[in-house]
Each structure stands twice: as C-alpha cells, then as structure tokens.
Write an enzyme that holds these catalytic residues in place. Sequence first.
Site, PDB file in Angstrom:
ATOM      1  N   GLN A  76      -9.054   2.013  -0.913  1.00  0.00           N
ATOM      2  CA  GLN A  76      -8.818   2.348  -2.325  1.00  0.00           C
ATOM      3  C   GLN A  76      -9.776   3.429  -2.793  1.00  0.00           C
ATOM      4  O   GLN A  76      -9.394   4.375  -3.482  1.00  0.00           O
ATOM      5  CB  GLN A  76      -8.982   1.097  -3.191  1.00  0.00           C
ATOM      6  CG  GLN A  76      -7.929   0.035  -2.908  1.00  0.00           C
ATOM      7  CD  GLN A  76      -8.114  -1.210  -3.735  1.00  0.00           C
ATOM      8  OE1 GLN A  76      -9.006  -1.290  -4.578  1.00  0.00           O
ATOM      9  NE2 GLN A  76      -7.279  -2.209  -3.499  1.00  0.00           N
ATOM     10  N   ARG A  88     -12.582 -14.324  -2.889  1.00  0.00           N
ATOM     11  CA  ARG A  88     -11.759 -14.950  -1.841  1.00  0.00           C
ATOM     12  C   ARG A  88     -12.558 -15.714  -0.808  1.00  0.00           C
ATOM     13  O   ARG A  88     -11.984 -16.553  -0.102  1.00  0.00           O
ATOM     14  CB  ARG A  88     -10.941 -13.885  -1.110  1.00  0.00           C
ATOM     15  CG  ARG A  88      -9.612 -13.704  -1.696  1.00  0.00           C
ATOM     16  CD  ARG A  88      -8.700 -12.865  -0.829  1.00  0.00           C
ATOM     17  NE  ARG A  88      -7.599 -12.473  -1.685  1.00  0.00           N
ATOM     18  CZ  ARG A  88      -6.870 -11.389  -1.546  1.00  0.00           C
ATOM     19  NH1 ARG A  88      -7.119 -10.560  -0.552  1.00  0.00           N
ATOM     20  NH2 ARG A  88      -5.894 -11.133  -2.376  1.00  0.00           N
ATOM     21  N   SER A 136     -13.486   1.071   2.220  1.00  0.00           N
ATOM     22  CA  SER A 136     -12.455   0.793   1.211  1.00  0.00           C
ATOM     23  C   SER A 136     -11.423   1.908   1.177  1.00  0.00           C
ATOM     24  O   SER A 136     -11.737   3.054   0.847  1.00  0.00           O
ATOM     25  CB  SER A 136     -13.091   0.631  -0.174  1.00  0.00           C
ATOM     26  OG  SER A 136     -12.088   0.701  -1.173  1.00  0.00           O
ATOM     27  N   GLY A 149      -5.756  -3.999  -8.111  1.00  0.00           N
ATOM     28  CA  GLY A 149      -6.893  -3.107  -7.847  1.00  0.00           C
ATOM     29  C   GLY A 149      -6.436  -1.804  -7.229  1.00  0.00           C
ATOM     30  O   GLY A 149      -6.953  -0.726  -7.555  1.00  0.00           O
ATOM     31  N   LYS A 180     -12.201  -9.268  -4.335  1.00  0.00           N
ATOM     32  CA  LYS A 180     -10.732  -9.137  -4.311  1.00  0.00           C
ATOM     33  C   LYS A 180     -10.155  -9.770  -5.585  1.00  0.00           C
ATOM     34  O   LYS A 180     -10.877  -9.983  -6.540  1.00  0.00           O
ATOM     35  CB  LYS A 180     -10.179  -9.769  -3.030  1.00  0.00           C
ATOM     36  CG  LYS A 180     -10.596  -9.015  -1.764  1.00  0.00           C
ATOM     37  CD  LYS A 180     -10.037  -7.616  -1.760  1.00  0.00           C
ATOM     38  CE  LYS A 180     -10.492  -6.824  -0.561  1.00  0.00           C
ATOM     39  NZ  LYS A 180     -10.129  -5.408  -0.676  1.00  0.00           N
ATOM     40  N   ASP A 219      -7.030  -8.235   4.051  1.00  0.00           N
ATOM     41  CA  ASP A 219      -6.266  -9.123   3.168  1.00  0.00           C
ATOM     42  C   ASP A 219      -5.808 -10.403   3.868  1.00  0.00           C
ATOM     43  O   ASP A 219      -5.163 -11.250   3.245  1.00  0.00           O
ATOM     44  CB  ASP A 219      -5.035  -8.380   2.622  1.00  0.00           C
ATOM     45  CG  ASP A 219      -5.434  -7.270   1.665  1.00  0.00           C
ATOM     46  OD1 ASP A 219      -6.512  -7.368   1.047  1.00  0.00           O
ATOM     47  OD2 ASP A 219      -4.667  -6.293   1.539  1.00  0.00           O
ATOM     48  N   ARG A 237      -2.685 -14.226  -2.706  1.00  0.00           N
ATOM     49  CA  ARG A 237      -2.850 -14.570  -1.277  1.00  0.00           C
ATOM     50  C   ARG A 237      -3.424 -15.980  -1.103  1.00  0.00           C
ATOM     51  O   ARG A 237      -3.110 -16.659  -0.119  1.00  0.00           O
ATOM     52  CB  ARG A 237      -3.684 -13.513  -0.566  1.00  0.00           C
ATOM     53  CG  ARG A 237      -3.012 -12.138  -0.604  1.00  0.00           C
ATOM     54  CD  ARG A 237      -3.444 -11.199   0.478  1.00  0.00           C
ATOM     55  NE  ARG A 237      -3.100  -9.834   0.119  1.00  0.00           N
ATOM     56  CZ  ARG A 237      -1.897  -9.261   0.288  1.00  0.00           C
ATOM     57  NH1 ARG A 237      -0.916  -9.943   0.850  1.00  0.00           N
ATOM     58  NH2 ARG A 237      -1.676  -8.018  -0.086  1.00  0.00           N
ATOM     59  N   SER A 278       0.835  -1.213   0.000  1.00  0.00           N
ATOM     60  CA  SER A 278       0.000   0.000   0.000  1.00  0.00           C
ATOM     61  C   SER A 278       0.865   1.256   0.000  1.00  0.00           C
ATOM     62  O   SER A 278       0.628   2.203  -0.767  1.00  0.00           O
ATOM     63  CB  SER A 278      -0.890   0.022   1.248  1.00  0.00           C
ATOM     64  OG  SER A 278      -1.816  -1.020   1.198  1.00  0.00           O
TER      65      SER A 278
HETATM   66  C1  S3P Z   1      -5.593  -1.459  -0.213  1.00  0.00           C
HETATM   67  C2  S3P Z   1      -6.865  -1.514   0.244  1.00  0.00           C
HETATM   68  C3  S3P Z   1      -7.638  -2.761   0.378  1.00  0.00           C
HETATM   69  C4  S3P Z   1      -6.745  -3.993   0.293  1.00  0.00           C
HETATM   70  C5  S3P Z   1      -5.728  -3.886  -0.797  1.00  0.00           C
HETATM   71  C6  S3P Z   1      -4.838  -2.674  -0.579  1.00  0.00           C
HETATM   72  C7  S3P Z   1      -4.922  -0.160  -0.319  1.00  0.00           C
HETATM   73  O1  S3P Z   1      -8.591  -2.813  -0.651  1.00  0.00           O
HETATM   74  O2  S3P Z   1      -7.525  -5.145   0.083  1.00  0.00           O
HETATM   75  O3  S3P Z   1      -4.911  -5.036  -0.838  1.00  0.00           O
HETATM   76  O4  S3P Z   1      -3.688  -0.101  -0.486  1.00  0.00           O
HETATM   77  O5  S3P Z   1      -5.624   0.868  -0.258  1.00  0.00           O
HETATM   78  P1  S3P Z   1     -10.067  -2.101  -0.511  1.00  0.00           P
HETATM   79  O6  S3P Z   1      -9.823  -0.688  -0.287  1.00  0.00           O
HETATM   80  O7  S3P Z   1     -10.728  -2.342  -1.834  1.00  0.00           O
HETATM   81  O8  S3P Z   1     -10.736  -2.839   0.617  1.00  0.00           O
END
Ligand code: S3P
Length: 442
Positions: free
Chosen positions: A174, A356, A172, A99, A352, A325, A399, A27
């Site tokens: 992200q 998952r 989320s 993602g 995911k 995760d 994973r 991240s």
């Molecule tokens: C992440 C947020 C998570 C996580 C991903 C990394 C990030 O996803 O599952 O591996 O770096 O912001 P979500 O925000 O979709 O839950």
Amino acid sequence: MHAEPAELTARRHGPLRGRVRVPGDKSISHRALILGALAVGETRISGLLEGEDVLNTGKAVAALGAQVDRLGGGEWRVHGVGVAGFAAPGRVLDFGNSGTGCRLMLGAVAGCPITATFDGDASLRRRPMRRVLEPLARIGAHAVGDADGRLPLSLKGAREPIPIVFAPPVPSAQLKSAVLLAGLAAPGETVVVEAEATRDHTEKMLAHFGADVRIKPHGSLGRRITLVGQPELEPHPVMVPADPSSAAFPLVAALITPGSDVILDGVMLNPLRTGLLTTLAEMGAAIERLETRNEGGEEVADLRVRAGALRGVEVPASRAPAMIDEYPILAIAASFAEGATQMRGLKELRVKESDRLDATAAMLRNNGVEVEIDGDDLIVHGRGRAAGGGLVVTHMDHRIAMAALVMGLASERPVKIDDASFIATSFPNFAPMMGGLGADFA
Ligand code: S3P
C-alpha cells in the site's frame, strides 16, 4: 452502505464438495479502478470484485471526476481524466473499511492540485496513515487536520510534485503504491527501494497502461522500482483473476473437513501472493494445481483440495509479505495440524482491519486451542482438533469472521461470530458459496 451487525454460527455437517470460483482479486480491483481513472479514455474491467471496499474506491474516483459505470456482473467501464487530472470532490471520500483504497487514493490525489477529505469507518480511523503521509509530504502534498496521522484528514495535493527516492520503513504494498501513484504526476524518476518485495500489482498494471516502470532486484529479498513520471496512461482492458486471499477460506475449510474434495477455479498464483500455498504444502496438504495458465498477465490455476492430515511447521518471517492476509486462516489450519506451528515476524498484523495478532489468538483460545503470542510471533499448538463452542469477536475484520466460520465447520462444537457483516467488504457471496459446497452456516 454497510449492513447492521449480524451473528452467524458454523457447525459440523459433512464433507465439502464441488467446484467454485471465488470473486476477483481485491488488490487488482482497486488498482484497475484507480489506473482506469488516471488513464485518458475508456478502460473495460471484467471480473471486478464487487465488495464494499472496491465499490468505495469506485465512488471515490467518480467523486474526483472519472466516469464509472457498471455494465453487468463484474463488468465495469471507467472513463479516466488523465494523470494529475482529478478535480476537487464535492464531498468527503469515504473508504469504509479499506486501508488499501484509502492509502492508494491518498497517493493518487497527492499528485493533483486539489484538496480532498478522506474518511473511513471506526476500524479505518484507528489505522496509521502517517507512514503514507510522510513520503507524500516529500513529494509536496500536505495533510491538514491529521494531528495524530489518523482519519479523518484532508490532503492538499502538490501543485508541482517532486520525484523522490523512497525506502519504505515497513514492507507494505500500500505504501509503495501510494508513492508510485503520486510519482505519476512528478517529472523525472520516482524510485521505491523495497528491502522485502511486496505484491507487485501496481507496477504490473502501470506497465500494462503504458508507463515506463523498471524493476531490479535489491539485496536478497528486495526490489528497486523506478517509474518515469508524467506518462500518458493509455486505457487497456483488465481481467481480474480470482483472489487467492479469498480462495484461502474454502481451501483451508476443505483441508480440515474430513472427506472434502473441492476445486477452486482460476486462482491467481502471483508468486508474491502464494506464501500460504507454500506453507500448506510444507504442512502436508494435498493441493493440486490443475490447468495452470495465464489470465490478464497473471498465472492462474484451478486448485484441487482434498482433506488430509496436516503437521505443524515453522513459517519464516521472510515469507510474511507473500501471505500477509492469510495468517488468521493459517492459524485455523495450524489448530487442526499435529504439532506446533510457529509463525514469525507478524508485527504488521497489529495494524490491519483489527489487531489481527490479538484477534487471531483470541479466536483460537475461545475455541479450546492452545496459542501463544511471543513478541511478533504467533505459536499455535495443534492437536489435530478444536473443541469449538466459543463466541468470536470479529472487531470489524472480515478475515477474522471468515476464519472463525471455517473453524466451526470442523470443530467439535459450533463456532459463533458476533458480526458477519464485514465479510461483504471482500467476499460478498462467501456464505452462499460455502453453503453450496456443503457448509452449515446459520
Ligand atoms: C494490499 C496490501 C497489504 C494487504 C492488503 C492489500 C494491497 O497491506 O494487507 O489487504 O492491495 O496493496 P500492506 O501493504 O499494508 O501490508
């Protein structure tokens, strides 16, 4: 380039012993490249994760006009173009399996007056993008050719981005980060109101680069994040700590492989990432935090992990954002525990790198562990052992691949995975590092 599919088998061998440092946090690595690219001048990054996901983000910001150079192992330099400074790329931005890379970059491009085409591999093409495109449309960026909110799609960034107040419909990081990155280019305040706090690396790194970011509690679990737009981001060095989501694999491997004693160096302990450690402690795991310290603005510690008996526990839904995760590897620990482990509120696992929830249940079932999916919950009936002997279909999910291999180190018969190649997205040296601790993968 992504490698050809490759089967791999893990089998019981003996205790795991030694001291290792897992690669840099995924991240933080993505964010360091993106904010470096949006700052004016030179950002130095050390400990960058050189996994495929992060390398694809590096290529994307380079295609948008930043200069990205690798100086040596984990040492990188980014010359940024400034907020809203991205230039139209001459090629499709390919995020591979990631993602995070794709959604964060949708946000970063949304605040620039350019059009860019986003694509990814078959796994990423199945994942929902509409959740990001909706708030970005309110900011003024519009997708073309996204009939069903999936990749490939082109995003036409906003000429005059509008600051918004956004309450994500799902927890989320992200999604939150995409809106904050787009909000950088808007005048005035962009606000994200999270009902449940998610990892805060974007907020922390924005502040590190000099942006005005204010964070207040919201309700009992949430946060209200306010970003003042149009800052001049100043480059600052970034030190990437070891990824707790990668550390989770050798950590659980040591817990379930009798006689093991392993030290994992410098693991990041950001409280929004430590749900697995909380859960394993409740299960009775022997994990000591040695030398707790601060590295690059995050608390880190060396974790000493010794094998021992585990018991089943209930994992509340409210903990999911802090360990989103980690459920595949927790399910492996739960298989080797005595009693049922109920993991609540796992709906987001369906979107995911694979579904998952189904992939984790199938991994256990194929290896003789009793498991149920009940709505959004996963229930593992631990018997202190797993038969093994199964083939695990990894569905392009790193994973699932690593969790299955960890299972094979302690199960009665070997566990085989259909494809180890996706491990390189997040943990390129996983197999040799585990081999160095005594794992038998062949
Ligand atoms: C992440 C947020 C998570 C996580 C991903 C990394 C990030 O996803 O599952 O591996 O770096 O912001 P979500 O925000 O979709 O839950």
